[in-house]
Scaffold this active site. Structure first.
Site, short mmCIF file in Angstrom:
data_model
loop_
_atom_site.label_atom_id
_atom_site.label_comp_id
_atom_site.label_asym_id
_atom_site.label_seq_id
_atom_site.Cartn_x
_atom_site.Cartn_y
_atom_site.Cartn_z
N PHE A 28 42.97 63.86 43.68
CA PHE A 28 42.75 63.03 42.28
C PHE A 28 44.27 62.74 41.87
CE2 PHE A 28 42.49 62.26 38.01
CZ PHE A 28 41.32 61.73 37.76
N ASP B 130 52.39 65.71 43.03
CA ASP B 130 51.52 65.49 41.90
C ASP B 130 51.24 66.74 41.11
OD1 ASP B 130 49.58 65.09 39.70
OD2 ASP B 130 48.33 63.69 40.79
N LYS C 254 49.36 66.66 31.29
CA LYS C 254 48.43 67.69 30.67
C LYS C 254 49.17 68.70 29.84
CE LYS C 254 44.62 67.30 34.20
NZ LYS C 254 43.33 67.35 33.31
N THR D 5 57.39 49.00 27.00
CA THR D 5 57.66 49.21 25.54
C THR D 5 58.06 50.55 24.96
OG1 THR D 5 56.13 47.32 24.87
CG2 THR D 5 56.76 48.87 23.30
#
Lengths: 508, 508
Positions: B219, B331, B362, B386
């Protein structure tokens, strides 16, 4: 030379009797920025011969030791910035008409926002960040309904929050793809075993070859889905794998827009025909791209050069998408929240049926999209993630909306925008800007104004010259100056801008 | 039945003499949560017969009028939540071992964070949000260097901030693709005209057909690029167009991990061979997917079922990616920030050379990735947007890191995790969990623990039974219970959890 508001206004009035009611309104609203920002400067304060000055440069070099710093304009002292005025690390104070790339709505250190930051509600929400999709806070309904909910675009009842403009557009894409496939599949049909298995291998039918249609020079973000719909500049796209999604040419219109109405209508007609052709051919055998599930469009293409089209064009897009069962996503990330003189730029189109999705971010501080019940996913956890937006920014959005409403800032921006447009028109057609800049855009579009340098070099030089004059502006496209002031930009700021612009033209 | 910490500890000690030093350490650190949260409950407080109770249900239905509510667990009173304890809308108070999907690090209403929220620095940063890539605040270098910079993974000097985990992974993908193409192109080579033009049409060579390689049950997020690397569940992927990126099977290991060391090493070897094959074949003519530019891997696959592998496997991944010029992206969105007993889970691999990218979100509240100078883009504005992250969350991250360091929370989590692992091991092998749950994971992985229900139904029932006992837990994969407590989860909380778990097993 324009030296004061009254002389600029007098000149504009002489040209257009329509300005008079605006003048009247102006007086009754003239004190908003002085009320909110009693300490706002009345003129730029420049202490270094160039900006960035030595302190900005030193700090930027320090940042450069651990991350990219080559896009730095200057380093900012946010604590000392006030209202429309941005203070830099060296003590320079400039009138900010770029506003953090069009993302500051109601002024630096707005007292309403500072007060919000000190509330228990804000502190609790910020320091105990909810996974909103599974464990929402007790005040979530009230917060959304009294904030984002009060500015729901007409005809849209649902709102999903996200993290930024790219994210908002991509989650809207996902919702559109799901709704498109749900319609193909039929209301009651479950996913097939083939779909369930193939999607795990990134293969169709589970991962379908569907497309988002966008326009040349569009900007919709820079993540992998949104970047595939972005067509602004090569530098934004080079080396990044893209979906093979189709593109149609933005109408080749001429400016000033209303003076070229007939040719522009023809150009829009050609673009609409190309849109229909792209949609129709996408479902035919041999198409090089998959069926178009959604069309995404900015009311005014911003990063790509401030390109305009008429309400009739957008009504045409609504008609053609409706006709072919394609969802219409209106990307109001930059145009939304008042800058165009209406809260949503697309309000002025008076569409016969609403867009399917309206996305927002930037000035709202919160990001996300509005939509309708019909485009909710069939099951939970489909359009889901850990945070599902940000309660902090949702609270901030509510206060921004309230402050806008309390002070009539959308109407004010409309009026100030009309005032600046007319003055710029004169300056470019008959005044100091003549032969140097051209193609003024933004008639009846609030302060969302733009014009082109005759060349990219003229544009770049003008922006640097204005910075020397104490006015901070931004560019877009190849040679465009875009004005993106805040909603607290009033006539007095406009006059200062016009005065400095006239001077800057003299230096080109 | 386990009724107190001492009895649980005694039982665990009887099995393993290794626990004794942990016991010793425990006493010296036992007061962290009581220091930070003097009002923390000592037991669940349950006032409704089921959770969600009537008030939660009513509020959830209200939210359902404007957005998806079917994934709601219960509605939370964050103001009343304290430390490890979550209070719901009905007044129930539960021990929270899910922590907003593993994203609350140091407890609800942590006084250090509440104090931070009241500082001028925090208020200024939050209410005047910078476009960090162009107009950074004067304190940006100091803020990053005293916060995110203090926990840079070994060997990585650069940090880029982003908005969330999906965004962090995607921006790392972009950096990897740019660096991959830069290497192919050679240091001095400019973009070709063909590249500049083709990318605007989403075609190669400007939009190259390059791939990210990931594992089954991985994931990595839910935007279009990250979702293409995600292989957790069909419900996450159905109906969303994907890049045709390759996938390799996660090692088919057995648990408890260390008791199946030999078979697991074989399984890992097979997976490593498949990784190499996927990389090598990607550059051959006729490959169904483009050259693999990067491999992304979680130290422990989290959403996909808490799947583990050994340090040797990850060293193997580093070796094979290095050998073939493929970037390695680790990750750490869910594993990072202490929960596995080291600040970064990948620290325990002792890699011979660092990963190329380490992503986070997280528990850090701020999101982004660490990398090296070699993977900076050739030009500014290429990996740009931005906001470029969020100063608010960067300040919050700094305080979270400081609080973790001040209280030794990583070491504490390591110790508490070992303690819980051993107690769970006994309970599952010889106690109340036997025959009901299996495949305990997380030996030497802090409190990042998991086990499977014998069936998905058993798992679901156990989670609901625990909720009735006042313990809030989460699932993942098909039938896994994952423990994701905060870093302030101490032995006293562990004992309560173990006591309630034993009771809950009795109800299955």
């Amino acid at each position: 030379m324009i030296t004061s508001r009254s002389s600029a206004a007098a000149r504009a009035c002489a040209r257009s009797p329509l300005l008079r009611p605006v003048q009247h309104q102006r007086r009754s609203l003239a004190t908003v920025s002085s009320t909110l920002f009693p300490g706002e400067p009345s003129a730029p304060h420049l202490v270094t011969s160039a900006i960035p000055g030595p302190k900005s440069k030193e700090l930027s070099e320090g940042i450069g030791t651990f991350q990219e710093n080559r896009a730095h304009g200057f380093v900012v002292d946010y604590a000392k910035s006030q209202g429309n005025w941005i203070a830099d690390a060296d003590g320079n104070v400039l009138l900010d008409m770029f506003a953090q790339i069009a993302s500051i709505a109601i002024g630096y250190n707005n007292p309403d926002l500072i007060a919000l930051a000190k509330t228990d509600e804000f502190i609790t929400a910020t320091m105990n960040r909810a996974a909103l999709g599974s464990f929402p806070p007790t005040n979530w309904q009230e917060l959304v309904e009294t904030g984002l909910g009060t500015v729901k675009p007409k005809g849209l009842s649902q709102v999903m929050t996200a993290m930024c403009g790219s994210c908002a557009n991509e989650i809207a894409f996902k919702a559109a793809f799901m709704a498109y496939r749900a319609r193909e599949r039929g209301d009651k049909a479950d996913f097939t075993a083939d779909e369930m298995q193939s999607c795990m291998k990134n293969q169709s039918p589970g991962s379908p070859d569907l497309s988002i249609l966008s326009f040349t020079s569009a900007f919709h973000g820079r993540l992998f889905g949104s970047l595939s719909a972005t067509r602004s500049k090569a530098i934004h796209k080079l080396d990044i794998p893209s979906f093979n999604w189709p593109v149609v040419a933005w109408p080749d219109v001429k400016y000033p827009f209303s003076q070229n109405a007939r040719e522009n209508a023809e150009a829009e007609k050609a673009s609409l025909a190309a849109v229909e052709e792209a949609i129709v051919s996408s479902t035919k055998a041999g198409s090089s791209y998959g069926p178009v599930a959604a069309l995404i469009v900015e009311p005014i293409q911003s990063e790509g050069g401030d390109n305009h089209a008429s309400p009739a064009f957008f009504q045409g897009l609504r008609d053609v998408t409706k006709k072919h069962g394609v969802f219409l996503i209106v990307d109001e990330v930059q145009t939304g929240v008042g800058a165009t003189g209406s809260f949503w730029a697309h309000e002025r189109w008076n569409l016969t049926t609403p867009p399917d999705f309206v996305t927002f971010s930037k000035k709202m501080q919160a990001a996300g999209f509005y939509h309708n019940v019909e485009t909710r996913p069939s099951l939970p956890y489909r359009n889901y993630n850990t945070w599902m937006g940000d309660p902090t920014r949702t609270l901030q959005a509510r206060q921004i909306i309230r402050t806008i409403q309390d002070h009539g800032l959308v109407q004010k921006t409309d009026e100030v925008g009309n005032y600046v447009y007319k003055a710029l028109y004169d300056m470019i057609e008959n005044g100091a800007g003549r032969g140097k800049v051209e193609k003024l855009r933004g008639e009846n579009a609030g302060t969302f104004l733009a014009f082109d340098g005759k060349t990219p070099e003229v544009r770049d030089k003008l922006i640097m010259e204005m910075r020397k004059q104490g006015i901070h502006m931004g560019g877009c496209g190849e040679k465009t100056v875009r004005l993106r002031p805040m909603l607290v930009f009033e006539h007095k700021h406009a006059d200062l801008f016009l005065e400095k612009l006239e001077k800057a033209f003299g230096q080109l």
